[in-house]
Design a protein around this motif. Structure first.
Motif, PDB file in Angstrom:
ATOM      1  N   LYS A  62       0.839  -1.216   0.000  1.00 39.01           N
ATOM      2  CA  LYS A  62       0.000   0.000   0.000  1.00 39.01           C
ATOM      3  C   LYS A  62       0.868   1.259   0.000  1.00 39.01           C
ATOM      4  CE  LYS A  62      -3.983  -2.070   2.337  1.00 39.01           C
ATOM      5  NZ  LYS A  62      -3.489  -3.455   2.285  1.00 39.01           N
ATOM      6  N   ILE A  63       1.914   1.205  -0.814  1.00 41.25           N
ATOM      7  CA  ILE A  63       2.891   2.283  -0.815  1.00 41.25           C
ATOM      8  C   ILE A  63       2.377   3.521  -1.546  1.00 41.25           C
ATOM      9  CG2 ILE A  63       4.160   1.810  -2.961  1.00 41.25           C
ATOM     10  CD1 ILE A  63       6.740   2.019  -1.244  1.00 41.25           C
ATOM     11  N   ASP A  64       1.288   3.376  -2.296  1.00 45.62           N
ATOM     12  CA  ASP A  64       0.730   4.536  -2.981  1.00 45.62           C
ATOM     13  C   ASP A  64       0.216   5.562  -1.973  1.00 45.62           C
ATOM     14  OD1 ASP A  64      -1.162   2.722  -2.178  1.00 45.62           O
ATOM     15  OD2 ASP A  64      -2.479   3.008  -3.901  1.00 45.62           O
ATOM     16  N   ARG A  65      -0.531   5.101  -0.978  1.00 44.75           N
ATOM     17  CA  ARG A  65      -1.012   6.000   0.074  1.00 44.75           C
ATOM     18  C   ARG A  65       0.153   6.519   0.911  1.00 44.75           C
ATOM     19  NH1 ARG A  65      -4.262   9.935   1.449  1.00 44.75           N
ATOM     20  NH2 ARG A  65      -4.379  10.173   3.717  1.00 44.75           N
ATOM     21  N   ALA A  66       1.128   5.651   1.175  1.00 43.36           N
ATOM     22  CA  ALA A  66       2.292   6.066   1.957  1.00 43.36           C
ATOM     23  C   ALA A  66       3.083   7.146   1.227  1.00 43.36           C
ATOM     24  CB  ALA A  66       3.185   4.864   2.246  1.00 43.36           C
ATOM     25  N   THR A  67       3.145   7.054  -0.098  1.00 42.44           N
ATOM     26  CA  THR A  67       3.860   8.066  -0.881  1.00 42.44           C
ATOM     27  C   THR A  67       3.183   9.427  -0.767  1.00 42.44           C
ATOM     28  OG1 THR A  67       4.594   6.375  -2.468  1.00 42.44           O
ATOM     29  CG2 THR A  67       4.683   8.674  -3.190  1.00 42.44           C
ATOM     30  N   VAL A  68       1.860   9.449  -0.797  1.00 39.16           N
ATOM     31  CA  VAL A  68       1.117  10.700  -0.623  1.00 39.16           C
ATOM     32  C   VAL A  68       1.394  11.287   0.760  1.00 39.16           C
ATOM     33  CG1 VAL A  68      -1.178  11.740  -0.484  1.00 39.16           C
ATOM     34  CG2 VAL A  68      -0.691  10.027  -2.239  1.00 39.16           C
ATOM     35  N   ASN A  69       1.382  10.438   1.792  1.00 45.39           N
ATOM     36  CA  ASN A  69       1.669  10.909   3.153  1.00 45.39           C
ATOM     37  C   ASN A  69       3.076  11.485   3.250  1.00 45.39           C
ATOM     38  OD1 ASN A  69      -0.848  10.106   4.166  1.00 45.39           O
ATOM     39  ND2 ASN A  69      -0.122   8.047   4.593  1.00 45.39           N
ATOM     40  N   SER A  70       4.045  10.798   2.643  1.00 44.94           N
ATOM     41  CA  SER A  70       5.428  11.282   2.674  1.00 44.94           C
ATOM     42  C   SER A  70       5.561  12.611   1.950  1.00 44.94           C
ATOM     43  CB  SER A  70       6.369  10.243   2.042  1.00 44.94           C
ATOM     44  OG  SER A  70       6.509   9.112   2.871  1.00 44.94           O
ATOM     45  N   VAL A 219      -1.833   7.053   7.845  1.00 45.29           N
ATOM     46  CA  VAL A 219      -0.869   8.161   7.848  1.00 45.29           C
ATOM     47  C   VAL A 219       0.581   7.675   7.750  1.00 45.29           C
ATOM     48  CG1 VAL A 219      -2.364   9.750   9.099  1.00 45.29           C
ATOM     49  CG2 VAL A 219      -0.886   8.196  10.375  1.00 45.29           C
ATOM     50  N   ARG A 220       0.791   6.395   7.535  1.00 44.37           N
ATOM     51  CA  ARG A 220       2.150   5.873   7.455  1.00 44.37           C
ATOM     52  C   ARG A 220       2.882   6.436   6.247  1.00 44.37           C
ATOM     53  NH1 ARG A 220       0.611  -0.407   8.671  1.00 44.37           N
ATOM     54  NH2 ARG A 220       0.424  -0.244  10.934  1.00 44.37           N
ATOM     55  N   THR A 221       4.174   6.696   6.444  1.00 43.78           N
ATOM     56  CA  THR A 221       5.028   7.177   5.362  1.00 43.78           C
ATOM     57  C   THR A 221       5.675   5.994   4.646  1.00 43.78           C
ATOM     58  OG1 THR A 221       6.841   7.415   6.938  1.00 43.78           O
ATOM     59  CG2 THR A 221       5.500   9.372   6.501  1.00 43.78           C
ATOM     60  N   VAL A 222       6.462   6.278   3.620  1.00 37.61           N
ATOM     61  CA  VAL A 222       7.071   5.219   2.818  1.00 37.61           C
ATOM     62  C   VAL A 222       7.972   4.296   3.653  1.00 37.61           C
ATOM     63  CG1 VAL A 222       8.703   4.768   0.944  1.00 37.61           C
ATOM     64  CG2 VAL A 222       6.899   6.461   0.639  1.00 37.61           C
ATOM     65  N   PRO A 223       8.890   4.823   4.491  1.00 37.59           N
ATOM     66  CA  PRO A 223       9.713   3.908   5.303  1.00 37.59           C
ATOM     67  C   PRO A 223       8.890   2.992   6.195  1.00 37.59           C
ATOM     68  CG  PRO A 223      10.641   6.111   5.347  1.00 37.59           C
ATOM     69  CD  PRO A 223       9.295   6.223   4.694  1.00 37.59           C
ATOM     70  N   LEU A 224       7.795   3.495   6.756  1.00 36.71           N
ATOM     71  CA  LEU A 224       6.948   2.673   7.611  1.00 36.71           C
ATOM     72  C   LEU A 224       6.213   1.617   6.800  1.00 36.71           C
ATOM     73  CD1 LEU A 224       5.357   5.297  10.044  1.00 36.71           C
ATOM     74  CD2 LEU A 224       7.266   3.761  10.464  1.00 36.71           C
ATOM     75  N   ALA A 225       5.723   1.995   5.628  1.00 39.25           N
ATOM     76  CA  ALA A 225       5.027   1.041   4.771  1.00 39.25           C
ATOM     77  C   ALA A 225       5.954  -0.085   4.339  1.00 39.25           C
ATOM     78  CB  ALA A 225       4.451   1.759   3.550  1.00 39.25           C
ATOM     79  N   VAL A 226       7.184   0.277   3.980  1.00 43.12           N
ATOM     80  CA  VAL A 226       8.168  -0.735   3.576  1.00 43.12           C
ATOM     81  C   VAL A 226       8.530  -1.636   4.758  1.00 43.12           C
ATOM     82  CG1 VAL A 226      10.527  -1.092   2.747  1.00 43.12           C
ATOM     83  CG2 VAL A 226       9.089   0.666   1.698  1.00 43.12           C
ATOM     84  N   SER A 227       8.664  -1.046   5.936  1.00 44.45           N
ATOM     85  CA  SER A 227       8.994  -1.821   7.132  1.00 44.45           C
ATOM     86  C   SER A 227       7.894  -2.826   7.471  1.00 44.45           C
ATOM     87  CB  SER A 227       9.217  -0.881   8.324  1.00 44.45           C
ATOM     88  OG  SER A 227       9.429  -1.615   9.509  1.00 44.45           O
ATOM     89  N   MET A 228       6.640  -2.388   7.428  1.00 43.04           N
ATOM     90  CA  MET A 228       5.527  -3.291   7.696  1.00 43.04           C
ATOM     91  C   MET A 228       5.441  -4.378   6.633  1.00 43.04           C
ATOM     92  SD  MET A 228       4.348  -2.254  10.528  1.00 43.04           S
ATOM     93  CE  MET A 228       2.915  -3.337  10.573  1.00 43.04           C
ATOM     94  N   PHE A 229       5.777  -4.027   5.407  1.00 36.07           N
ATOM     95  CA  PHE A 229       5.792  -5.015   4.327  1.00 36.07           C
ATOM     96  C   PHE A 229       6.859  -6.068   4.584  1.00 36.07           C
ATOM     97  CE2 PHE A 229       6.902  -6.427  -0.016  1.00 36.07           C
ATOM     98  CZ  PHE A 229       5.650  -6.819  -0.453  1.00 36.07           C
TER      99      PHE A 229
END
Length: 273
Positions: A62-70, A219-229
């Protein structure tokens, strides 16, 4: 003899570049491998070119939403940093009295304090102002973290500019405030570019504090999304590498586009000061 020294210098530089690029090549190799492959299977120099990894990683993380947040947090923080730091740097550089000296030295001392150390009191503060899982609180926090370095760079650069730059505008009726924004600010574009790149990359890649203050998935950012992945697909190296590469590309692309301004700004803002 001179030609030998010349060749040796370039050989050393080429070796350093090669060593630096190896981790990125390994990441690219793994991201293109088939689900059953890893870095020790097949020909190491030729991956399987399994591009479906990127589509699966994009959907699963779900990095698309994380990219918007970042983008929201990074752009908001950088805009606030430039506005406040440039004005503060101008005040410190042009009005040299004890109060400004104390402020400047205090900011320099703040550069030595790792941001992770103050995470616990910051969490208490963020919770009391209802800033957990909000963009606006994270923007303020990231801006505050980057302010000491940014003020230092602006102060050092503005001190190298002749005072006549804004004095002519003041004679024409401008206040110091308007003289700075209408005249001086145009001369600090090199250091502004350096501040934007330095702070922007730092905020985009921030994980240590984001993991505490951005706990909601929305509200997760890209690093958080990647970490959860990573935690979900920890055994699938191809998926992990693809997700990491997707998260890395925007920062690398931004640096490659603005690297000329970054080097110019760092040299002018730090070394001249």
């Amino acid at each position: 003899m001179k030609s030998l020294v010349f060749i040796s210098k370039y050989a050393i530089v080429a070796a350093m570049i090669l060593v630096s690029l190896i981790p990125f090549y390994v990441l690219l190799y793994l991201s293109l491998n088939a689900p059953s492959g890893n870095s020790f299977q097949g020909l190491f120099l030729m991956p399987d070119f399994h591009f479906a990894n990127f589509a699966d990683a994009w959907k699963g993380s779900k990095i698309d939403r994380a990219t918007v947040n970042s983008l929201i947090i990074t752009s908001g923080s950088v805009a606030l940093i430039v506005l406040v730091s440039s004005a503060a740097g101008y005040s410190i550089a042009r009005f040299r009295h004890k109060a400004n000296a104390i402020i400047f030295n205090t900011l320099l001392m703040c550069l030595t304090i790792p941001a992770i150390i103050i995470t616990v009191p910051l969490y208490t503060l963020m919770k009391s102002i209802h800033g957990i899982n909000t963009h606006w609180a994270m923007i303020l926090l990231m801006a505050a973290n980057s302010m000491p370095l940014s003020v230092f760079l602006y102060t050092s650069f503005i001190r190298t500019l002749p005072k006549e730059v804004e004095e002519s505008a003041i004679i024409d009726g401008c206040t110091y405030f308007t003289a700075f924004w209408r005249v001086t600010f145009h001369f600090v574009k090199p250091v502004t570019s350096a501040v934007v790149i330095l702070t922007g990359l730092s905020i985009w890649n921030n994980y240590g504090q984001s993991v505490f203050f951005l706990q909601s998935q929305d509200v997760r950012t890209v690093p958080l999304a990647v970490s959860m992945f990573f935690q979900t697909y920890g055994a699938k190296w191809n998926m992990m590498a693809a997700a990491a590469l997707i998260g890395l590309l925007p920062a690398v692309a931004a640096f490659l586009v603005f690297q000329k301004y970054f080097i110019k700004g760092i040299t002018a803002g730090a070394l001249k000061g």
